[in-house]
Write a protein that holds these residues in place. Structure first.
Motif, PDB file in Angstrom:
ATOM      1  N   THR A 102       0.831  -1.216   0.000  1.00  0.00           N
ATOM      2  CA  THR A 102       0.000   0.000   0.000  1.00  0.00           C
ATOM      3  C   THR A 102       0.860   1.260   0.000  1.00  0.00           C
ATOM      4  O   THR A 102       0.566   2.227  -0.717  1.00  0.00           O
ATOM      5  N   TRP A 103       1.934   1.269   0.803  1.00  0.00           N
ATOM      6  CA  TRP A 103       2.827   2.434   0.821  1.00  0.00           C
ATOM      7  C   TRP A 103       3.521   2.612  -0.526  1.00  0.00           C
ATOM      8  O   TRP A 103       3.705   3.748  -0.996  1.00  0.00           O
ATOM      9  N   ALA A 104       3.898   1.497  -1.155  1.00  0.00           N
ATOM     10  CA  ALA A 104       4.504   1.580  -2.485  1.00  0.00           C
ATOM     11  C   ALA A 104       3.515   2.171  -3.483  1.00  0.00           C
ATOM     12  O   ALA A 104       3.889   2.975  -4.349  1.00  0.00           O
ATOM     13  N   PHE A 105       2.241   1.807  -3.366  1.00  0.00           N
ATOM     14  CA  PHE A 105       1.225   2.393  -4.261  1.00  0.00           C
ATOM     15  C   PHE A 105       1.049   3.882  -3.979  1.00  0.00           C
ATOM     16  O   PHE A 105       0.914   4.684  -4.921  1.00  0.00           O
ATOM     17  N   ALA A 106       1.053   4.257  -2.720  1.00  0.00           N
ATOM     18  CA  ALA A 106       0.901   5.678  -2.387  1.00  0.00           C
ATOM     19  C   ALA A 106       2.035   6.500  -2.976  1.00  0.00           C
ATOM     20  O   ALA A 106       1.840   7.654  -3.389  1.00  0.00           O
ATOM     21  N   SER A 107       3.238   5.912  -3.073  1.00  0.00           N
ATOM     22  CA  SER A 107       4.386   6.653  -3.596  1.00  0.00           C
ATOM     23  C   SER A 107       4.238   6.986  -5.078  1.00  0.00           C
ATOM     24  O   SER A 107       4.965   7.859  -5.588  1.00  0.00           O
ATOM     25  N   VAL A 108       3.328   6.326  -5.763  1.00  0.00           N
ATOM     26  CA  VAL A 108       3.083   6.635  -7.170  1.00  0.00           C
ATOM     27  C   VAL A 108       2.687   8.100  -7.342  1.00  0.00           C
ATOM     28  O   VAL A 108       3.066   8.757  -8.320  1.00  0.00           O
ATOM     29  N   PHE A 109       1.975   8.635  -6.361  1.00  0.00           N
ATOM     30  CA  PHE A 109       1.436   9.990  -6.489  1.00  0.00           C
ATOM     31  C   PHE A 109       2.496  11.077  -6.338  1.00  0.00           C
ATOM     32  O   PHE A 109       2.253  12.225  -6.712  1.00  0.00           O
ATOM     33  N   TRP A 110       3.657  10.761  -5.735  1.00  0.00           N
ATOM     34  CA  TRP A 110       4.732  11.766  -5.685  1.00  0.00           C
ATOM     35  C   TRP A 110       5.973  11.305  -6.460  1.00  0.00           C
ATOM     36  O   TRP A 110       7.040  11.877  -6.344  1.00  0.00           O
ATOM     37  N   TRP A 121       4.735  -0.873  -9.922  1.00  0.00           N
ATOM     38  CA  TRP A 121       3.991  -1.338  -8.748  1.00  0.00           C
ATOM     39  C   TRP A 121       3.043  -2.471  -9.133  1.00  0.00           C
ATOM     40  O   TRP A 121       2.887  -3.447  -8.377  1.00  0.00           O
ATOM     41  N   THR A 122       2.431  -2.362 -10.299  1.00  0.00           N
ATOM     42  CA  THR A 122       1.544  -3.427 -10.765  1.00  0.00           C
ATOM     43  C   THR A 122       2.302  -4.740 -10.929  1.00  0.00           C
ATOM     44  O   THR A 122       1.805  -5.814 -10.563  1.00  0.00           O
ATOM     45  N   ALA A 123       3.518  -4.663 -11.472  1.00  0.00           N
ATOM     46  CA  ALA A 123       4.331  -5.872 -11.637  1.00  0.00           C
ATOM     47  C   ALA A 123       4.677  -6.481 -10.275  1.00  0.00           C
ATOM     48  O   ALA A 123       4.623  -7.706 -10.096  1.00  0.00           O
ATOM     49  N   PHE A 327       9.907   2.094  -7.943  1.00  0.00           N
ATOM     50  CA  PHE A 327      10.265   1.629  -9.278  1.00  0.00           C
ATOM     51  C   PHE A 327      10.756   0.174  -9.274  1.00  0.00           C
ATOM     52  O   PHE A 327      10.781  -0.459 -10.314  1.00  0.00           O
ATOM     53  N   GLY A 328      11.164  -0.338  -8.117  1.00  0.00           N
ATOM     54  CA  GLY A 328      11.781  -1.659  -8.105  1.00  0.00           C
ATOM     55  C   GLY A 328      13.150  -1.578  -8.747  1.00  0.00           C
ATOM     56  O   GLY A 328      14.026  -0.852  -8.296  1.00  0.00           O
ATOM     57  N   SER A 329      13.365  -2.333  -9.817  1.00  0.00           N
ATOM     58  CA  SER A 329      14.584  -2.131 -10.605  1.00  0.00           C
ATOM     59  C   SER A 329      14.473  -0.793 -11.317  1.00  0.00           C
ATOM     60  O   SER A 329      13.398  -0.385 -11.757  1.00  0.00           O
ATOM     61  N   TRP A 330      15.595  -0.085 -11.453  1.00  0.00           N
ATOM     62  CA  TRP A 330      15.565   1.302 -11.886  1.00  0.00           C
ATOM     63  C   TRP A 330      15.175   1.462 -13.347  1.00  0.00           C
ATOM     64  O   TRP A 330      15.558   0.666 -14.206  1.00  0.00           O
ATOM     65  N   ASP A 331      14.423   2.513 -13.599  1.00  0.00           N
ATOM     66  CA  ASP A 331      14.258   3.042 -14.949  1.00  0.00           C
ATOM     67  C   ASP A 331      15.325   4.120 -15.100  1.00  0.00           C
ATOM     68  O   ASP A 331      15.197   5.223 -14.565  1.00  0.00           O
ATOM     69  N   VAL A 332      16.408   3.793 -15.807  1.00  0.00           N
ATOM     70  CA  VAL A 332      17.596   4.652 -15.807  1.00  0.00           C
ATOM     71  C   VAL A 332      17.368   5.995 -16.493  1.00  0.00           C
ATOM     72  O   VAL A 332      18.230   6.872 -16.433  1.00  0.00           O
ATOM     73  N   THR A 333      16.216   6.178 -17.131  1.00  0.00           N
ATOM     74  CA  THR A 333      15.925   7.473 -17.761  1.00  0.00           C
ATOM     75  C   THR A 333      15.223   8.428 -16.799  1.00  0.00           C
ATOM     76  O   THR A 333      15.068   9.610 -17.112  1.00  0.00           O
ATOM     77  N   ASP A 357      17.987   0.701  -1.628  1.00  0.00           N
ATOM     78  CA  ASP A 357      16.989   0.920  -2.673  1.00  0.00           C
ATOM     79  C   ASP A 357      15.639   1.312  -2.092  1.00  0.00           C
ATOM     80  O   ASP A 357      14.969   2.228  -2.594  1.00  0.00           O
ATOM     81  N   VAL A 358      15.210   0.624  -1.041  1.00  0.00           N
ATOM     82  CA  VAL A 358      13.929   0.956  -0.413  1.00  0.00           C
ATOM     83  C   VAL A 358      13.991   2.354   0.203  1.00  0.00           C
ATOM     84  O   VAL A 358      13.035   3.137   0.095  1.00  0.00           O
ATOM     85  N   HIS A 359      15.120   2.698   0.834  1.00  0.00           N
ATOM     86  CA  HIS A 359      15.279   4.040   1.401  1.00  0.00           C
ATOM     87  C   HIS A 359      15.190   5.099   0.297  1.00  0.00           C
ATOM     88  O   HIS A 359      14.549   6.142   0.472  1.00  0.00           O
ATOM     89  N   LEU A 360      15.811   4.838  -0.832  1.00  0.00           N
ATOM     90  CA  LEU A 360      15.794   5.789  -1.934  1.00  0.00           C
ATOM     91  C   LEU A 360      14.394   5.939  -2.520  1.00  0.00           C
ATOM     92  O   LEU A 360      13.962   7.059  -2.826  1.00  0.00           O
ATOM     93  N   GLN A 361      13.683   4.854  -2.662  1.00  0.00           N
ATOM     94  CA  GLN A 361      12.402   4.882  -3.360  1.00  0.00           C
ATOM     95  C   GLN A 361      11.198   5.112  -2.449  1.00  0.00           C
ATOM     96  O   GLN A 361      10.216   5.740  -2.864  1.00  0.00           O
ATOM     97  N   LEU A 362      11.264   4.589  -1.207  1.00  0.00           N
ATOM     98  CA  LEU A 362      10.105   4.677  -0.307  1.00  0.00           C
ATOM     99  C   LEU A 362      10.406   5.362   1.012  1.00  0.00           C
ATOM    100  O   LEU A 362       9.539   5.428   1.880  1.00  0.00           O
ATOM    101  N   GLY A 363      11.624   5.875   1.168  1.00  0.00           N
ATOM    102  CA  GLY A 363      11.963   6.613   2.373  1.00  0.00           C
ATOM    103  C   GLY A 363      12.080   5.728   3.605  1.00  0.00           C
ATOM    104  O   GLY A 363      12.037   4.500   3.529  1.00  0.00           O
ATOM    105  N   TRP A 364      12.218   6.375   4.769  1.00  0.00           N
ATOM    106  CA  TRP A 364      12.361   5.626   6.016  1.00  0.00           C
ATOM    107  C   TRP A 364      11.098   4.860   6.367  1.00  0.00           C
ATOM    108  O   TRP A 364      11.160   3.812   7.030  1.00  0.00           O
TER     109      TRP A 364
END
Length: 456
Positions: A102-110, A121-123, A327-333, A357-364
């Motif tokens: 759920t938190w990963a889905f919420a991160s889509v909005f920012w 996130w769907t994958a 993003f999971g694995s990075w989209d390098v663009t 990776d989780v810290h970078l993408q989803l924070g603490w």
């Protein structure tokens, strides 16, 4: 009954009762989806698709891989619907997994790229769905057997392709990422794309094959050949993380064996002693990390990783609570990944560390949820394995240990096979040690879960 096998009521005349039909084909599909044979075939197919992700993508393309996974998700939903009377909604998904997703889905909005983040996130959710389904339709031993069969085939194919590339034809198979260095004793990659991924899969296979052998699930000759194959490929991968992973998993196995053999009255005390020893050993290893790295000959590799982690943490500190979006694995663009690679003059597709990776993408918040997901799975499964007579219950905690250690060097636990194994272990651990069991609100156990054994 009509000629087509449908069930009908007498409603042909005006004013008569309403006609109802239950299509025989639909009922037959429901029985098939709920059968044990179909569950086994489904489990084998899911494992084969996720173990062979790199191979499928390289040979048939990413669109084919996505189509396969989408089709398997549709089948998984059908299986859960067919078994709905055996399942309890409360027990279906661990709350820790639900919170992290759920938190990963919420991160889509920012996120810096909401569309790409949503599909990533769907994958992730699709793979979690497959793992949850397997966790409810197969028991631990059946899961181990299915995974063992798939890993034997995958590692065997890897060895054959490496021999063809490095010895028979003496040319690299570039489309598979195979460099053909087996004649020089590695490093080799097999069908997994990188030597580190091959090393991780080989260690997973060693755990699985050892449990198969101890439970007499396969013939002794098959067990010995399987263990030899996995050990040989682990060494040939020349992955700097394999030795560390083997040592930690081996130590965890020895400790778990000691705890299982302790008398029931002293088991709690032994557990606390083990926890204290682990804490002290972890501190010593951290303080002596430089010397250990020198002994392993991995200074250059660690220097590269340290630079990557430092830059990733710099960007994570700019959005420390919520992160940059999933993003999971990075989209390098996309940002911040493009800037990280530009600063390092490299092309990384992960942070080479799941926690970074989780810290970078989803924070603490994401780090807390991720560690809670893995930590509860480890504690629950460890306590369960310590009290059960059958050695098959040791598979789950040892797998979580392997994922936790690997996450310090790779991000495989966030996508693909690693993520599926983590979710599967969390589901399995929650079935026997979750709060629902203590409250007695979980309903009957789902079909495919073997009967609980008394404490040993």
């Amino acid at each position: 009954m009509g000629a087509d096998g449908d069930v009908t009521t007498d409603a042909g005349q005006p004013g008569g009762p309403r006609r109802s039909r239950v299509p025989g084909g639909v009922a037959a599909l429901g029985r098939l989806a709920a059968s044990a044979d179909f569950a086994r075939a489904f489990t084998l197919t899911v494992f084969a698709a996720l173990v062979g992700t790199h191979l499928i993508g390289a040979v048939a393309g990413i669109v084919t891989l996505r189509t396969v996974l989408a089709g398997l998700c549709a089948v998984a939903i059908g299986v859960l619907v067919a078994r709905r009377d055996e399942l309890s909604l409360v027990r279906l998904v661990p709350l820790t997994l639900l919170a992290f997703v759920t938190w990963a889905f919420a991160s889509v909005f920012w996120s810096t790229d909401p569309a790409s983040s949503f599909w990533r996130w769907t994958a992730m959710t699709a793979v979690a769905l497959l793992a949850v389904t397997i966790g409810h339709v197969r028991d631990t031993l059946q899961t181990v057997r299915a995974l063992g069969d798939v890993l034997r085939a995958a590692l065997g194919l890897s060895l054959v392709l490496e021999i063809l590339s490095g010895i028979i034809f003496d040319i690299p198979f570039r489309f598979l990422g195979i460099r053909g260095d087996i004649a020089a004793f590695g490093p080799i990659q097999g069908i997994f794309g990188t030597r580190n991924m091959l090393g991780f899969v080989a260690v997973v296979a060693l755990i699985t094959f050892a449990v198969e052998m101890r439970t007499h699930s396969v013939r002794p000759g098959v067990a010995v050949c399987s263990l030899s194959l996995a050990a040989g490929l682990a060494l040939l991968s020349a992955s700097p993380t394999v030795l560390v992973l083997l040592v930690v998993v081996g130590a965890a196995t020895a400790v778990l064996t000691l705890v299982r053999r302790a008398p029931a009255a002293r088991r709690t005390g032994v557990q606390w002693v083990v926890a204290a020893v682990v804490a002290v050993a972890s501190l010593v290893l951290y303080l002596q990390r430089t010397r250990i790295i020198d002994l392993l000959g991995a200074r250059d590799d660690l220097a590269m990783r340290s630079n990557l982690w430092a830059v990733a943490r710099y960007f994570a500190a700019r959005q420390p609570v919520q992160g940059w979006g999933w993003f999971g694995s990075w989209d390098v663009t996309d940002q911040p990944f493009a800037s990280i690679n530009q600063l390092l003059s490299q092309r990384h597709t992960t942070a080479l560390n799941a926690y970074v990776d989780v810290h970078l993408q989803l924070g603490w918040v994401g780090v807390l949820l991720f560690c809670t997901l893995g930590g509860l799975a480890l504690v629950r499964s460890w306590l369960d394995a310590a009290q059960r007579r059958s050695v098959v219950y040791a598979w789950t905690p040892l797998m979580v240990v392997a994922l936790a250690v690997t996450s310090g060097f790779e991000s495989v636990a966030l996508y693909g096979l690693g993520w599926m194994l983590l979710v599967l272990c969390a589901v399995r651990a929650g079935q026997s040690r979750g709060w629902r069991e203590r409250l007695g609100t979980g309903g009957a156990p789902s079909t495919g879960t073997i009967e609980t054994l008394p404490p040993g």
